[in-house]
Design an enzyme around this catalytic site. Structure first.
Site, PDB file in Angstrom:
ATOM      1  N   CYS A 116      -8.155 -61.800 -41.699  1.00 62.71           N
ATOM      2  CA  CYS A 116      -9.094 -62.615 -40.756  1.00 62.71           C
ATOM      3  C   CYS A 116      -8.647 -63.327 -39.947  1.00 62.71           C
ATOM      4  O   CYS A 116      -7.885 -64.334 -40.966  1.00 62.71           O
ATOM      5  CB  CYS A 116     -10.481 -62.961 -41.464  1.00 62.71           C
TER       6      CYS A 116
ATOM      7  N   ASP B 235      -9.037 -58.228 -45.071  1.00 62.96           N
ATOM      8  CA  ASP B 235     -10.002 -57.400 -44.591  1.00 62.96           C
ATOM      9  C   ASP B 235      -9.665 -55.856 -44.830  1.00 62.96           C
ATOM     10  O   ASP B 235      -8.326 -55.703 -45.053  1.00 62.96           O
ATOM     11  CB  ASP B 235     -10.168 -57.513 -43.060  1.00 62.96           C
TER      12      ASP B 235
END
Length: 154
Positions: free
Chosen positions: A52, A59
Protein backbone atom coordinates in the site's frame (compact mmCIF):
# COMPACT_ATOMS: atom_id res chain seq x y z
CA UNK A 1 8.46 -29.31 -34.20
CA UNK A 2 10.05 -25.87 -34.29
CA UNK A 3 12.85 -25.09 -31.87
CA UNK A 4 12.79 -21.65 -30.26
CA UNK A 5 16.05 -19.70 -30.20
CA UNK A 6 16.66 -18.74 -26.57
CA UNK A 7 20.22 -17.46 -26.98
CA UNK A 8 19.11 -13.82 -26.47
CA UNK A 9 17.48 -14.50 -23.09
CA UNK A 10 19.40 -13.19 -20.07
CA UNK A 11 17.55 -14.69 -17.10
CA UNK A 12 17.26 -18.40 -17.89
CA UNK A 13 19.68 -21.09 -16.85
CA UNK A 14 20.74 -19.87 -13.43
CA UNK A 15 19.89 -17.83 -10.39
CA UNK A 16 18.49 -14.38 -11.10
CA UNK A 17 17.99 -11.77 -8.40
CA UNK A 18 14.56 -10.28 -7.90
CA UNK A 19 14.48 -6.82 -9.53
CA UNK A 20 14.42 -3.85 -7.15
CA UNK A 21 11.29 -2.43 -8.81
CA UNK A 22 8.83 -3.23 -11.59
CA UNK A 23 10.37 -0.43 -13.68
CA UNK A 24 13.81 -2.10 -13.45
CA UNK A 25 12.45 -5.58 -14.22
CA UNK A 26 13.46 -6.99 -17.60
CA UNK A 27 10.56 -8.64 -19.37
CA UNK A 28 11.77 -10.97 -22.10
CA UNK A 29 10.01 -12.52 -25.06
CA UNK A 30 10.47 -15.40 -27.46
CA UNK A 31 9.14 -15.77 -30.99
CA UNK A 32 5.67 -17.27 -31.38
CA UNK A 33 6.54 -20.35 -33.41
CA UNK A 34 2.95 -21.25 -34.33
CA UNK A 35 2.19 -18.23 -36.49
CA UNK A 36 -1.35 -18.39 -37.80
CA UNK A 37 -2.60 -20.45 -34.88
CA UNK A 38 -4.93 -18.47 -32.63
CA UNK A 39 -5.12 -19.61 -29.03
CA UNK A 40 -5.14 -18.17 -25.54
CA UNK A 41 -2.16 -18.22 -23.19
CA UNK A 42 -3.07 -17.88 -19.50
CA UNK A 43 -0.84 -17.02 -16.57
CA UNK A 44 -2.23 -17.22 -13.05
CA UNK A 45 -0.48 -15.55 -10.12
CA UNK A 46 -2.52 -16.49 -7.03
CA UNK A 47 -0.01 -15.07 -4.53
CA UNK A 48 0.71 -11.63 -6.00
CA UNK A 49 1.85 -9.03 -3.47
CA UNK A 50 2.56 -5.32 -3.48
CA UNK A 51 2.62 -2.58 -0.85
CA UNK A 52 0.00 0.00 0.00
CA UNK A 53 1.55 3.35 -0.95
CA UNK A 54 0.05 5.04 2.11
CA UNK A 55 0.53 2.53 4.94
CA UNK A 56 3.31 0.39 3.42
CA UNK A 57 1.35 -2.66 4.55
CA UNK A 58 1.29 -5.67 2.20
CA UNK A 59 -1.55 -6.10 -0.27
CA UNK A 60 -2.45 -9.48 -1.73
CA UNK A 61 -4.03 -10.27 -5.06
CA UNK A 62 -4.87 -13.09 -7.44
CA UNK A 63 -3.93 -12.14 -11.01
CA UNK A 64 -5.08 -13.80 -14.21
CA UNK A 65 -3.45 -12.73 -17.45
CA UNK A 66 -4.85 -14.01 -20.76
CA UNK A 67 -3.52 -13.16 -24.20
CA UNK A 68 -3.70 -14.22 -27.82
CA UNK A 69 -0.12 -14.13 -29.14
CA UNK A 70 0.86 -12.05 -32.11
CA UNK A 71 4.49 -12.67 -33.05
CA UNK A 72 5.79 -12.97 -29.46
CA UNK A 73 5.32 -14.99 -26.27
CA UNK A 74 6.38 -13.73 -22.86
CA UNK A 75 9.21 -15.74 -21.32
CA UNK A 76 7.71 -17.07 -18.08
CA UNK A 77 10.72 -16.66 -15.77
CA UNK A 78 10.99 -13.00 -16.70
CA UNK A 79 7.26 -12.62 -16.01
CA UNK A 80 7.69 -14.26 -12.61
CA UNK A 81 10.54 -11.90 -11.74
CA UNK A 82 8.58 -8.88 -13.02
CA UNK A 83 5.57 -9.78 -10.86
CA UNK A 84 7.84 -10.49 -7.89
CA UNK A 85 9.32 -6.99 -8.20
CA UNK A 86 6.00 -5.58 -6.96
CA UNK A 87 6.62 -7.17 -3.56
CA UNK A 88 8.42 -4.05 -2.33
CA UNK A 89 6.63 -1.58 -4.60
CA UNK A 90 4.08 0.86 -3.23
CA UNK A 91 1.13 1.49 -5.55
CA UNK A 92 -2.64 1.37 -5.51
CA UNK A 93 -4.36 -1.76 -6.81
CA UNK A 94 -5.54 -0.03 -9.96
CA UNK A 95 -2.05 1.24 -10.80
CA UNK A 96 -0.39 -2.16 -10.32
CA UNK A 97 -3.02 -3.96 -12.39
CA UNK A 98 -3.08 -1.57 -15.35
CA UNK A 99 0.72 -1.15 -15.34
CA UNK A 100 1.20 -4.92 -15.65
CA UNK A 101 -1.25 -5.10 -18.55
CA UNK A 102 0.33 -2.16 -20.37
CA UNK A 103 3.91 -3.45 -19.94
CA UNK A 104 2.93 -6.84 -21.35
CA UNK A 105 0.97 -5.33 -24.24
CA UNK A 106 3.93 -3.08 -25.11
CA UNK A 107 6.38 -6.00 -24.99
CA UNK A 108 4.29 -8.52 -26.90
CA UNK A 109 2.01 -6.52 -29.20
CA UNK A 110 -0.50 -9.36 -28.81
CA UNK A 111 -3.64 -9.75 -30.85
CA UNK A 112 -5.50 -9.31 -27.54
CA UNK A 113 -4.61 -9.22 -23.83
CA UNK A 114 -6.57 -8.88 -20.61
CA UNK A 115 -5.72 -8.87 -16.95
CA UNK A 116 -8.14 -9.65 -14.15
CA UNK A 117 -6.73 -8.56 -10.79
CA UNK A 118 -8.74 -9.84 -7.84
CA UNK A 119 -7.48 -8.06 -4.74
CA UNK A 120 -8.18 -9.11 -1.19
CA UNK A 121 -9.85 -6.52 1.06
CA UNK A 122 -8.10 -3.33 2.04
CA UNK A 123 -10.02 -1.35 4.65
CA UNK A 124 -12.79 -3.95 4.48
CA UNK A 125 -13.40 -3.49 0.73
CA UNK A 126 -12.10 -5.91 -1.91
CA UNK A 127 -11.08 -4.25 -5.18
CA UNK A 128 -11.15 -6.05 -8.53
CA UNK A 129 -9.49 -4.41 -11.53
CA UNK A 130 -10.00 -5.46 -15.15
CA UNK A 131 -8.03 -4.12 -18.13
CA UNK A 132 -7.90 -5.24 -21.76
CA UNK A 133 -6.35 -4.07 -25.00
CA UNK A 134 -9.75 -4.18 -26.70
CA UNK A 135 -12.94 -6.20 -27.03
CA UNK A 136 -12.76 -9.94 -26.49
CA UNK A 137 -12.41 -11.72 -29.86
CA UNK A 138 -15.49 -13.77 -30.63
CA UNK A 139 -13.85 -16.47 -32.77
CA UNK A 140 -11.35 -17.80 -30.20
CA UNK A 141 -12.27 -19.83 -27.13
CA UNK A 142 -11.49 -17.65 -24.13
CA UNK A 143 -12.40 -19.39 -20.87
CA UNK A 144 -13.89 -17.46 -17.99
CA UNK A 145 -11.33 -16.51 -15.40
CA UNK A 146 -13.36 -18.37 -12.79
CA UNK A 147 -12.35 -16.28 -9.81
CA UNK A 148 -15.45 -15.80 -7.65
CA UNK A 149 -16.22 -12.42 -6.11
CA UNK A 150 -14.85 -12.00 -2.62
CA UNK A 151 -17.31 -13.27 -0.01
CA UNK A 152 -15.29 -13.22 3.19
CA UNK A 153 -16.51 -15.82 5.65
CA UNK A 154 -20.16 -15.66 4.52
Amino acid sequence: MVTTDTSHLTQLGGPTALPASPEEAVLERVPHTHAGERYVVRFTAPEFTSLCPMTVQPDFGHLMIDYIPGTWLVESKSLKLFLGAFRNHGAFHEDCSVYIGKRLAELLNPEWLRIGAYWYPRGGIPIDVFWATGPEPKDVWIPEQGVPPYRGRG
